[in-house]
Scaffold this motif. Sequence first.
Motif, PDB file in Angstrom:
ATOM      1  N   ALA A 107       3.612  -1.829  18.655  1.00 33.02           N
ATOM      2  CA  ALA A 107       3.349  -3.110  17.992  1.00 33.02           C
ATOM      3  C   ALA A 107       3.479  -2.921  16.492  1.00 33.02           C
ATOM      4  O   ALA A 107       3.098  -1.881  15.939  1.00 33.02           O
ATOM      5  CB  ALA A 107       1.936  -3.598  18.325  1.00 33.02           C
ATOM      6  N   LEU A 108       4.022  -3.928  15.822  1.00 28.01           N
ATOM      7  CA  LEU A 108       4.112  -3.926  14.368  1.00 28.01           C
ATOM      8  C   LEU A 108       2.754  -4.310  13.788  1.00 28.01           C
ATOM      9  O   LEU A 108       2.240  -5.400  14.052  1.00 28.01           O
ATOM     10  CB  LEU A 108       5.182  -4.926  13.918  1.00 28.01           C
ATOM     11  N   LEU A 109       2.165  -3.410  12.998  1.00 28.10           N
ATOM     12  CA  LEU A 109       0.911  -3.737  12.333  1.00 28.10           C
ATOM     13  C   LEU A 109       1.206  -4.591  11.093  1.00 28.10           C
ATOM     14  O   LEU A 109       2.244  -4.416  10.454  1.00 28.10           O
ATOM     15  CB  LEU A 109       0.150  -2.468  11.934  1.00 28.10           C
ATOM     16  N   PRO A 110       0.299  -5.494  10.741  1.00 25.57           N
ATOM     17  CA  PRO A 110       0.570  -6.435   9.657  1.00 25.57           C
ATOM     18  C   PRO A 110       0.260  -5.886   8.272  1.00 25.57           C
ATOM     19  O   PRO A 110       0.211  -6.655   7.306  1.00 25.57           O
ATOM     20  CB  PRO A 110      -0.357  -7.604   9.997  1.00 25.57           C
ATOM     21  N   CYS A 111       0.072  -4.570   8.150  1.00 30.82           N
ATOM     22  CA  CYS A 111      -0.322  -4.016   6.862  1.00 30.82           C
ATOM     23  C   CYS A 111       0.055  -2.540   6.800  1.00 30.82           C
ATOM     24  O   CYS A 111       0.383  -1.919   7.803  1.00 30.82           O
ATOM     25  CB  CYS A 111      -1.828  -4.180   6.649  1.00 30.82           C
ATOM     26  N   GLY A 112       0.035  -2.009   5.570  1.00 21.11           N
ATOM     27  CA  GLY A 112       0.264  -0.591   5.363  1.00 21.11           C
ATOM     28  C   GLY A 112       1.695  -0.194   5.062  1.00 21.11           C
ATOM     29  O   GLY A 112       1.954   0.949   4.668  1.00 21.11           O
ATOM     30  N   GLY A 113       2.653  -1.112   5.236  1.00 23.91           N
ATOM     31  CA  GLY A 113       4.059  -0.776   5.080  1.00 23.91           C
ATOM     32  C   GLY A 113       4.608  -1.070   3.701  1.00 23.91           C
ATOM     33  O   GLY A 113       3.865  -1.237   2.726  1.00 23.91           O
TER      34      GLY A 113
ATOM     35  N   ALA B  50      -5.383  -1.676  12.333  1.00 22.68           N
ATOM     36  CA  ALA B  50      -4.937  -2.590  11.281  1.00 22.68           C
ATOM     37  C   ALA B  50      -6.027  -2.764  10.224  1.00 22.68           C
ATOM     38  O   ALA B  50      -5.761  -2.750   9.020  1.00 22.68           O
ATOM     39  CB  ALA B  50      -4.541  -3.931  11.878  1.00 22.68           C
ATOM     40  N   ASP B  51      -7.252  -2.926  10.677  1.00 21.44           N
ATOM     41  CA  ASP B  51      -8.369  -3.083   9.736  1.00 21.44           C
ATOM     42  C   ASP B  51      -8.515  -1.838   8.860  1.00 21.44           C
ATOM     43  O   ASP B  51      -8.784  -1.935   7.653  1.00 21.44           O
ATOM     44  CB  ASP B  51      -9.675  -3.328  10.484  1.00 21.44           C
ATOM     45  N   ALA B  52      -8.333  -0.659   9.468  1.00 15.14           N
ATOM     46  CA  ALA B  52      -8.457   0.587   8.716  1.00 15.14           C
ATOM     47  C   ALA B  52      -7.348   0.728   7.683  1.00 15.14           C
ATOM     48  O   ALA B  52      -7.587   1.150   6.541  1.00 15.14           O
ATOM     49  CB  ALA B  52      -8.447   1.778   9.675  1.00 15.14           C
ATOM     50  N   ALA B  53      -6.116   0.375   8.080  1.00 19.57           N
ATOM     51  CA  ALA B  53      -4.994   0.452   7.137  1.00 19.57           C
ATOM     52  C   ALA B  53      -5.219  -0.486   5.960  1.00 19.57           C
ATOM     53  O   ALA B  53      -5.012  -0.115   4.799  1.00 19.57           O
ATOM     54  CB  ALA B  53      -3.688   0.124   7.849  1.00 19.57           C
ATOM     55  N   ARG B  54      -5.658  -1.694   6.255  1.00 24.70           N
ATOM     56  CA  ARG B  54      -5.897  -2.675   5.182  1.00 24.70           C
ATOM     57  C   ARG B  54      -7.027  -2.209   4.266  1.00 24.70           C
ATOM     58  O   ARG B  54      -6.929  -2.314   3.033  1.00 24.70           O
ATOM     59  CB  ARG B  54      -6.214  -4.037   5.795  1.00 24.70           C
TER      60      ARG B  54
ATOM     61  N   ASP C 233       1.213  -6.775  -2.531  1.00 25.08           N
ATOM     62  CA  ASP C 233       0.451  -7.665  -1.650  1.00 25.08           C
ATOM     63  C   ASP C 233       0.923  -7.595  -0.200  1.00 25.08           C
ATOM     64  O   ASP C 233       0.127  -7.771   0.730  1.00 25.08           O
ATOM     65  CB  ASP C 233       0.530  -9.107  -2.153  1.00 25.08           C
ATOM     66  N   PHE C 234       2.215  -7.357   0.012  1.00 21.99           N
ATOM     67  CA  PHE C 234       2.726  -7.257   1.379  1.00 21.99           C
ATOM     68  C   PHE C 234       2.183  -6.014   2.082  1.00 21.99           C
ATOM     69  O   PHE C 234       2.144  -5.966   3.313  1.00 21.99           O
ATOM     70  CB  PHE C 234       4.249  -7.230   1.393  1.00 21.99           C
ATOM     71  N   THR C 235       1.801  -4.996   1.315  1.00 18.87           N
ATOM     72  CA  THR C 235       1.216  -3.797   1.905  1.00 18.87           C
ATOM     73  C   THR C 235      -0.153  -4.120   2.500  1.00 18.87           C
ATOM     74  O   THR C 235      -0.528  -3.603   3.554  1.00 18.87           O
ATOM     75  CB  THR C 235       1.085  -2.680   0.861  1.00 18.87           C
ATOM     76  N   GLU C 236      -0.884  -4.985   1.834  1.00 18.32           N
ATOM     77  CA  GLU C 236      -2.191  -5.414   2.339  1.00 18.32           C
ATOM     78  C   GLU C 236      -2.045  -6.341   3.535  1.00 18.32           C
ATOM     79  O   GLU C 236      -2.804  -6.258   4.494  1.00 18.32           O
ATOM     80  CB  GLU C 236      -2.971  -6.107   1.232  1.00 18.32           C
TER      81      GLU C 236
END
Length: 279
Positions: A68-74, A199-203, A242-245
């Motif tokens: 799955a693509l995570l919504p953050c960290g990239g 996802a929460d941890a990455a953000r 901001d896209f990383t967050e």
Amino acid sequence: MATRIAYSPCPNDTFVFHAWAHGLVPGAPELDVTFADIDVTNGMAERGELDVLKVSYAVLPWVLDEYALLPCGGALGRGCGPLVLAREPGLDLAGRTVAVPSDRSTAYLLFRLWARTLPGGGVGEVVVMPFHEIMPAVRDGKVDAGLVIHEARFTYQEYGLHCLADMGEHWEATTGHPIPLGAIIAKRSLGADTLRRLADAARASVRMAWASPSASADYVREHAQEMAPEVAQRHIALYVNDFTEDLGPAGYEAVHTLLSEAAAQNLVPSVPREALTFL
């Protein structure tokens, strides 16, 4: 058991993941970190290795059934696209040999979309090599041109090279979207609750990095090899935003547009929009 993750030793990744990797994010899963360049992690994803990976957005069509693509960290942004470099300004690439960093990289996908607009519809031979070897290979005449990523944007002049084209400028001019580069993916088999925790941890790790930039300095420097500190800071400033967050609607639309345009030209398998949705 620790969550097995692989990301690159590049400053943007070590900056983003420092807090999480060092157990500073409250409630976050423990990480077992492997450092690997993007061409390696792309292969890991295709083989289903590890729980969480930093990969190229271009590899998603081959791995979204399992990950799955995570919504953050990239990494996704503007003014940060790959560059095509050569020893001669204005070099005609028809019939020329071009070095690229992974044939599954987003950089190469953007390059292929751009190359189709060239007179004659492309270039000569394409060879894959680690990104840090590309500029020396161009400088030494082993290849005619090279597609570079990361901090090469700031250092290519030191090799006596010239920028023939900026893939990001072409992408933004033709689509209006920011440039999708690196994605964070996690195995769907981990389950919805774990994916949310990841996802929460990455953000949270991103936010902690911004809140205390100096905290990650030693970790960034340790893995930045011989990169000058000022180059590492410019690297972070360019690729962490901001896209990383959070990818948000604009980020998801950029990714969907990239994969849709590539699929329309038979460069990648088609990806339904819903396949990109987190959970």
